[in-house]
Each structure stands twice: as C-alpha cells, then as structure tokens.
Design a protein around this motif. Structure first.
Motif, PDB file in Angstrom:
ATOM      1  N   LEU A  27       0.848  -1.185   0.000  1.00 17.55           N
ATOM      2  CA  LEU A  27       0.000   0.000   0.000  1.00 17.55           C
ATOM      3  C   LEU A  27       0.883   1.234   0.000  1.00 17.55           C
ATOM      4  O   LEU A  27       1.828   1.333   0.797  1.00 17.55           O
ATOM      5  N   VAL A  28       0.597   2.158  -0.889  1.00 13.22           N
ATOM      6  CA  VAL A  28       1.208   3.489  -0.873  1.00 13.22           C
ATOM      7  C   VAL A  28       0.077   4.465  -0.601  1.00 13.22           C
ATOM      8  O   VAL A  28      -0.770   4.702  -1.471  1.00 13.22           O
ATOM      9  N   ALA A  29       0.031   5.012   0.615  1.00 11.31           N
ATOM     10  CA  ALA A  29      -1.106   5.840   1.028  1.00 11.31           C
ATOM     11  C   ALA A  29      -0.653   7.223   1.467  1.00 11.31           C
ATOM     12  O   ALA A  29       0.509   7.437   1.823  1.00 11.31           O
ATOM     13  N   ARG A  30      -1.593   8.132   1.444  1.00 10.29           N
ATOM     14  CA  ARG A  30      -1.310   9.498   1.882  1.00 10.29           C
ATOM     15  C   ARG A  30      -1.018   9.522   3.375  1.00 10.29           C
ATOM     16  O   ARG A  30      -1.514   8.701   4.148  1.00 10.29           O
ATOM     17  N   ASP A  31      -0.219  10.474   3.778  1.00  9.11           N
ATOM     18  CA  ASP A  31       0.063  10.722   5.185  1.00  9.11           C
ATOM     19  C   ASP A  31       0.630   9.504   5.908  1.00  9.11           C
ATOM     20  O   ASP A  31       0.496   9.384   7.130  1.00  9.11           O
ATOM     21  N   GLY A  32       1.247   8.593   5.170  1.00 11.38           N
ATOM     22  CA  GLY A  32       1.894   7.443   5.790  1.00 11.38           C
ATOM     23  C   GLY A  32       0.944   6.449   6.419  1.00 11.38           C
ATOM     24  O   GLY A  32       1.366   5.630   7.254  1.00 11.38           O
ATOM     25  N   MET A  33      -0.307   6.445   6.027  1.00  8.39           N
ATOM     26  CA  MET A  33      -1.300   5.597   6.681  1.00  8.39           C
ATOM     27  C   MET A  33      -1.243   4.155   6.191  1.00  8.39           C
ATOM     28  O   MET A  33      -0.885   3.866   5.056  1.00  8.39           O
ATOM     29  N   VAL A  34      -1.627   3.229   7.106  1.00 13.74           N
ATOM     30  CA  VAL A  34      -1.819   1.820   6.760  1.00 13.74           C
ATOM     31  C   VAL A  34      -3.313   1.609   6.511  1.00 13.74           C
ATOM     32  O   VAL A  34      -4.138   2.497   6.754  1.00 13.74           O
ATOM     33  N   LEU A  35      -3.667   0.417   6.038  1.00 13.78           N
ATOM     34  CA  LEU A  35      -5.074   0.167   5.702  1.00 13.78           C
ATOM     35  C   LEU A  35      -6.003   0.460   6.868  1.00 13.78           C
ATOM     36  O   LEU A  35      -7.062   1.059   6.700  1.00 13.78           O
TER      37      LEU A  35
ATOM     38  N   GLY B 191      -3.176  13.882  -4.788  1.00 11.29           N
ATOM     39  CA  GLY B 191      -4.444  13.900  -4.073  1.00 11.29           C
ATOM     40  C   GLY B 191      -5.616  13.332  -4.843  1.00 11.29           C
ATOM     41  O   GLY B 191      -6.774  13.477  -4.408  1.00 11.29           O
ATOM     42  N   GLU B 192      -5.355  12.666  -5.966  1.00 10.02           N
ATOM     43  CA  GLU B 192      -6.454  12.085  -6.743  1.00 10.02           C
ATOM     44  C   GLU B 192      -7.053  10.869  -6.046  1.00 10.02           C
ATOM     45  O   GLU B 192      -8.252  10.591  -6.197  1.00 10.02           O
ATOM     46  N   VAL B 193      -6.232  10.131  -5.322  1.00 13.51           N
ATOM     47  CA  VAL B 193      -6.681   8.968  -4.560  1.00 13.51           C
ATOM     48  C   VAL B 193      -6.010   9.002  -3.195  1.00 13.51           C
ATOM     49  O   VAL B 193      -5.000   9.685  -2.992  1.00 13.51           O
ATOM     50  N   ASP B 194      -6.597   8.267  -2.261  1.00 14.02           N
ATOM     51  CA  ASP B 194      -5.999   8.196  -0.925  1.00 14.02           C
ATOM     52  C   ASP B 194      -4.848   7.199  -0.854  1.00 14.02           C
ATOM     53  O   ASP B 194      -4.012   7.274   0.052  1.00 14.02           O
ATOM     54  N   GLY B 195      -4.833   6.261  -1.777  1.00 16.66           N
ATOM     55  CA  GLY B 195      -3.764   5.288  -1.797  1.00 16.66           C
ATOM     56  C   GLY B 195      -3.846   4.425  -3.038  1.00 16.66           C
ATOM     57  O   GLY B 195      -4.870   4.398  -3.733  1.00 16.66           O
ATOM     58  N   VAL B 196      -2.757   3.732  -3.339  1.00 19.29           N
ATOM     59  CA  VAL B 196      -2.733   2.752  -4.419  1.00 19.29           C
ATOM     60  C   VAL B 196      -2.109   1.474  -3.874  1.00 19.29           C
ATOM     61  O   VAL B 196      -1.326   1.497  -2.924  1.00 19.29           O
ATOM     62  N   VAL B 197      -2.488   0.355  -4.483  1.00 22.15           N
ATOM     63  CA  VAL B 197      -1.911  -0.939  -4.114  1.00 22.15           C
ATOM     64  C   VAL B 197      -1.137  -1.453  -5.319  1.00 22.15           C
ATOM     65  O   VAL B 197      -1.694  -1.577  -6.412  1.00 22.15           O
ATOM     66  N   VAL B 198       0.143  -1.724  -5.101  1.00 20.67           N
ATOM     67  CA  VAL B 198       1.034  -2.180  -6.168  1.00 20.67           C
ATOM     68  C   VAL B 198       1.872  -3.339  -5.638  1.00 20.67           C
ATOM     69  O   VAL B 198       1.854  -3.646  -4.442  1.00 20.67           O
ATOM     70  N   ALA B 199       2.626  -3.970  -6.521  1.00 18.11           N
ATOM     71  CA  ALA B 199       3.490  -5.068  -6.107  1.00 18.11           C
ATOM     72  C   ALA B 199       4.704  -4.524  -5.368  1.00 18.11           C
ATOM     73  O   ALA B 199       5.380  -3.606  -5.833  1.00 18.11           O
TER      74      ALA B 199
ATOM     75  N   ALA C 211       6.279   2.623   0.314  1.00 20.38           N
ATOM     76  CA  ALA C 211       5.263   1.708   0.844  1.00 20.38           C
ATOM     77  C   ALA C 211       4.934   2.089   2.282  1.00 20.38           C
ATOM     78  O   ALA C 211       5.817   2.184   3.127  1.00 20.38           O
ATOM     79  N   THR C 212       3.664   2.308   2.552  1.00 19.27           N
ATOM     80  CA  THR C 212       3.246   2.604   3.921  1.00 19.27           C
ATOM     81  C   THR C 212       2.830   1.333   4.660  1.00 19.27           C
ATOM     82  O   THR C 212       2.720   1.332   5.881  1.00 19.27           O
ATOM     83  N   GLU C 213       2.602   0.244   3.909  1.00 18.41           N
ATOM     84  CA  GLU C 213       2.292  -1.051   4.515  1.00 18.41           C
ATOM     85  C   GLU C 213       2.538  -2.147   3.491  1.00 18.41           C
ATOM     86  O   GLU C 213       2.174  -2.018   2.316  1.00 18.41           O
ATOM     87  N   LEU C 214       3.179  -3.233   3.934  1.00 16.54           N
ATOM     88  CA  LEU C 214       3.292  -4.444   3.139  1.00 16.54           C
ATOM     89  C   LEU C 214       2.177  -5.372   3.589  1.00 16.54           C
ATOM     90  O   LEU C 214       2.096  -5.732   4.765  1.00 16.54           O
ATOM     91  N   LEU C 215       1.296  -5.733   2.668  1.00 14.93           N
ATOM     92  CA  LEU C 215       0.062  -6.417   3.027  1.00 14.93           C
ATOM     93  C   LEU C 215       0.294  -7.908   3.261  1.00 14.93           C
ATOM     94  O   LEU C 215       0.842  -8.611   2.405  1.00 14.93           O
ATOM     95  N   ASP C 216      -0.137  -8.366   4.432  1.00 13.61           N
ATOM     96  CA  ASP C 216      -0.009  -9.773   4.788  1.00 13.61           C
ATOM     97  C   ASP C 216      -0.802 -10.623   3.795  1.00 13.61           C
ATOM     98  O   ASP C 216      -1.942 -10.281   3.463  1.00 13.61           O
TER      99      ASP C 216
END
Length: 331
Positions: free
Chosen positions: A91-99, A145-153, A166-171
């Motif tokens: 996850l690459v999210a604004r303001d360093g947030m996790v899901l 600011g178009e999206v709050d986050g994107v999910v990529v590999a 990356a603000t979180e690596l998804l389990d």
C-alpha cells in the motif's frame, strides 16, 4: 578465441530494464559475458520478447512471470526461475497511513480485480477506482491527491528503488498476490540446449520454480487470465514428519472471487523434493524421499477445491469492467 556475449532482450519501461539488468549482473558475476538488447514491446509485451528470441535477435528473454500466459509457447522454454523478490502487495497511502488507519470511504486505486475483490472483503468500506500506468504514475496519483492510496506489487517498488514509499506491506492473509508475482522467468529458444543448461545452472532456484509452477497450475485450472480475480502463493516450508524428522513441504494457498465478489480460500501441501537426497539425511538437512514434487498436481488440487466451493463464476467489480489484460506490471 572470443566468445560471443549472451544477448538478453529487455522490454520497454524502467521495470523491465531493471529486471533484465538484475539477471545480467548475476550472469556476469558467474563469468559470463552478456549484452542487454533493447526490444520495443509497446502493447505486444511478452510476445515481442519471445519473438526476438525465436528469430535469433536475442538469446534470452527476461519476463515478469505473472505477466506470462499459462499456455506454453512451443518456440521457447523457461530455462531458469531465479530467486524471488518479496511477493506481497504494498500500500502506498497518503500521510503514511496503513489500511487500518484509512477512513471508511477512502479511495484506493488499483488496476487489478484480484486486489479490488480482496480489499472489499476486508469490510473497511473503501471505494476502488481503476488506474493504470507505471509505478511512478500510480504513486503520483497519491501525491496529487487524486486517490488516498494505491496498491502495487512490493517487488516492483523494491526493484525501482521506491520501497520507501510503501506505507504497509500487506499480509498474504489479507491479500494473496497474483500467481507468479515477484518471480522472473528467463526463456531461451527451445532448441538452444547450451543456453538452457547455462541459465539453469547459474540462475534457477528449484524451490521458487516449484512454488510458481503450483501457483500457475492453479491459475490455468481455473481458466483465468492473469488479470482475473485469482490469488495464489506457494512456499517451501519446514515441517516434522511422524518420526520427528525435519521435512520440506510445498504449501499452496489460493483465493478466488465469486460472482457476488465474495472471496473463497483453500490450501494444501505436498512433500517437497527437487531430487534424491539433495538436502537429505546424510547432509544433516531436511529428509527427502527422492521423489520430485508434483507442483502442478498441487495447483490443480487447490483449484478443484475452490471450484467445488463455488468459484466457478468469477466475480467482476463493476468499477473495473473494460480493463485489458495486465502486462509488464499493470497488476
């Protein structure tokens, strides 16, 4: 006598070039002369690379394995599957947030129905919108600011030196990756036995090959294209047998969407061996009975279980209808 360098075909885009250079560096470290040959792929993707090899313009094509169709191309053979990068999604999210910190209604961008369906199944109230483009273009959607986050590999971020975004690596318990994600496939001409042997000796990782074979067999059995909402991840893991000996097992997890965008999950294991006592009792390592692992059978088994559970009609997120097949990192 001067030995001609091995010609490695590299597709368009930063990620394709980085992946090919990674392979080139490992071949050079083994004393093999190589030269990277740029190939204009555009919308042709893996097909253009395969054609370059088949007609002799290059000796080797380096692919993101998840982008390859499950049907074999009779002109080429996968000579090596090197060590795998991190297969997780990021996850690459604004303001360093996790899901868990994103508010209900947060807008997440993804070009993958697989990711979209699994994100929805978390029940956190996210809105998903379709996006495409390379990794940097997707990250800019967050920065602008178009999206709050994107999910990529995660592997794509790491290979491009952007893993810090990356603000979180998804389990994988939350998000199973695409079959073959983070793995590379090195192909050569089917009749080029010398190159096939060289690549296999220097680059091939038997455990990664078995894992990806199982994942792709699951994908093929479910008759899904590489953008379909199917996730799979296999690993070689240690276990104890009935006699208390450490044994290796190939563990495969699979997930598939239903017609109403629900998620079905299944898993199975089989004993793992890449040859007679390759790490067996004489070496003090895990015990092996010498029987090669049937990774394809494992993949078909998990696929059959998912189909039995009702995954025959794959779901389609209305927000993502009309997208083409994901190539060269479009997942």
């Amino acid at each position: 006598m001067t030995v001609a360098p091995l010609l490695l075909a590299a597709g368009d885009g930063a990620l394709a070039l980085v992946q090919t250079d990674w392979v080139a560096q490992r071949l050079r470290a083994a004393g093999i002369a190589v030269r990277v040959v740029p190939v204009h792929t555009a919308s042709a993707g893996y097909s253009a690379l395969r054609t370059a090899v088949a007609v002799g313009e290059a000796d080797v094509a380096v692919h993101s394995y998840k982008d390859l169709p499950t049907a074999a191309d009779p002109r080429v053979v996968v000579a090596a599957v090197p060590e795998r990068a991190d297969p997780r999604d990021a996850l690459v999210a604004r303001d360093g947030m996790v899901l868990g910190q994103l508010p209900a209604g947060a807008v997440l961008g993804t070009g993958s129905r697989r990711r979209c369906t699994q994100l929805r199944a978390l029940g956190l109230g996210f809105q998903m919108v379709p996006i495409d483009g390379d990794v940097d273009a997707r990250i800019r959607r967050v920065d602008d600011g178009e999206v709050d986050g994107v999910v990529v590999a995660a592997a794509g971020l790491a290979r491009l030196g952007r893993i810090d975004r990356a603000t979180e690596l998804l389990d994988p318990l939350q998000m199973l990756p695409a079959p073959g994600q983070a793995a590379l496939a090195c192909e050569c001409r089917v009749d080029d036995l010398d190159t096939e042997h060289l690549l296999g000796t220097v680059l091939d990782d038997a455990g990664v090959r078995a894992a990806v074979t199982a994942e792709r067999a699951l994908l093929a059995s479910m008759a899904a294209a590489c953008i379909a909402p199917v996730g799979a991840l296999a690993d070689v893991v240690e276990d104890l047998d009935d006699e208390g000996r450490v044994v290796l097992r190939l563990f495969l997890r699979g997930a598939a969407a239903t017609v109403d965008d629900g998620i079905l999950r299944s898993s199975a294991t089989v004993p793992y061996s890449d040859g007679p006592y390759s790490t067996g009792p004489c070496s003090g390592g895990p015990y092996s009975d010498g029987e090669p692992t049937d990774a394809e059978k494992l993949g078909r088994q998990v696929a059959a279980e998912l189909l039995d559970l009702g995954a025959g009609a794959l779901g389609t997120d209305p927000a993502l209808r009309g997208l083409g097949r994901g190539l060269m990192g479009n997942e």
